[in-house]
Enzyme design. Structure first.
Site, PDB file in Angstrom:
ATOM      1  N   HIS A  94      -0.921   2.962   1.961  1.00  0.00           N
ATOM      2  CA  HIS A  94      -2.291   3.480   2.079  1.00  0.00           C
ATOM      3  C   HIS A  94      -2.711   3.995   0.711  1.00  0.00           C
ATOM      4  CE1 HIS A  94      -5.845   5.652   3.019  1.00  0.00           C
ATOM      5  NE2 HIS A  94      -5.289   6.840   2.992  1.00  0.00           N
ATOM      6  N   HIS A  96      -6.179   4.851  -2.200  1.00  0.00           N
ATOM      7  CA  HIS A  96      -7.597   5.097  -2.423  1.00  0.00           C
ATOM      8  C   HIS A  96      -8.028   4.276  -3.631  1.00  0.00           C
ATOM      9  CE1 HIS A  96      -7.018   9.394  -0.522  1.00  0.00           C
ATOM     10  NE2 HIS A  96      -6.738   8.409   0.317  1.00  0.00           N
ATOM     11  N   TYR A 121      -5.356 -16.622  -1.316  1.00  0.00           N
ATOM     12  CA  TYR A 121      -4.346 -15.567  -1.433  1.00  0.00           C
ATOM     13  C   TYR A 121      -4.728 -14.345  -0.596  1.00  0.00           C
ATOM     14  CZ  TYR A 121      -3.486 -18.776  -5.159  1.00  0.00           C
ATOM     15  OH  TYR A 121      -3.285 -19.940  -5.851  1.00  0.00           O
TER      16      TYR A 121
END
Length: 214
Positions: A94, A96, A121
């Site tokens: 995860h 940002h 891709y």
């Protein structure tokens, strides 16, 4: 501690440092996790991915209880929800990351597929990318929102937040997150340019040829 767990701890540190040094995460943002035979490892709360200590990684059981290490990221439930729905997930990333987070803030996205299949891709590593409606960081309600989407998708984009990407291994999850970020960058660069995403037949061919489960 098993040799396998020791190795996974080192991989989390190595990949975390790489992601941080290349600007794919900043400050103490983002978290990484890996599935183990007897639970799972997660980066601690308020920890920079660039300065992780393998001995201080949070180890949790499948009820979310801390077994050892520092207190886990407040987004532990986010990882747990995806693991519970995706038995093939061996790791979750995860971030940002800038371009993916930028896309997550845009109006007018297709919530079922918020970044078009611009390259093979992206299709091979990410597939369709649904947008999870905005929840404040740490909101437990986000778990059920992710669960509903994780049944069919290996990655999701959190609105006004960033991507959550699973993979069969930490290496695979990191590579998929990197591909997502690069495709988000392409998407932003091409906003005012007529584009030609892959069509349904081309996507089906990729899924058949590479036996994709995304």
């Amino acid at each position: 501690m098993s040799a396998t767990e020791s190795r996974q701890r080192e991989l989390i540190v190595d990949f975390g440092k790489s992601l941080f040094e290349r600007g794919l995460t900043a400050g103490s943002s983002g978290n990484l996790s890996v599935r183990l035979d007897d639970g799972w490892l997660l980066t601690p709360t308020n920890a920079s991915l660039g300065r992780l200590d393998p001995a201080q990684l949070s180890k949790l059981d499948w009820d979310g209880n801390l077994i050892s290490g520092a207190p886990p990221s407040k987004e532990a439930f986010l990882h747990r929800a995806m693991y519970e729905e995706r038995g093939s997930a061996g790791a979750i990333v995860h971030l940002h990351s800038t371009h993916s987070a930028a896309v997550s803030c845009m109006c007018g996205l297709n919530h079922d597929d918020c970044i078009p299949p611009l390259t093979p891709y992206f299709v091979m590593k990410v597939g369709r990318l649904p947008l999870v409606p905005y929840h404040r960081p740490g909101d437990p309600a986000l778990a059920s929102a992710i669960s509903a989407m994780a049944r069919k998708h290996s990655a999701v984009l959190l609105a006004n937040h960033g991507p959550v990407v699973s993979g069969t291994s930490l290496e695979a999850a990191v590579y998929a997150a990197e591909e997502l970020e690069e495709t988000a960058k392409l998407f932003l660069l091409l906003r005012d340019v007529p584009t030609r995403p892959l069509d349904a037949a081309q996507i089906a061919d990729l899924k058949h040829t590479f036996k994709l489960d995304i």
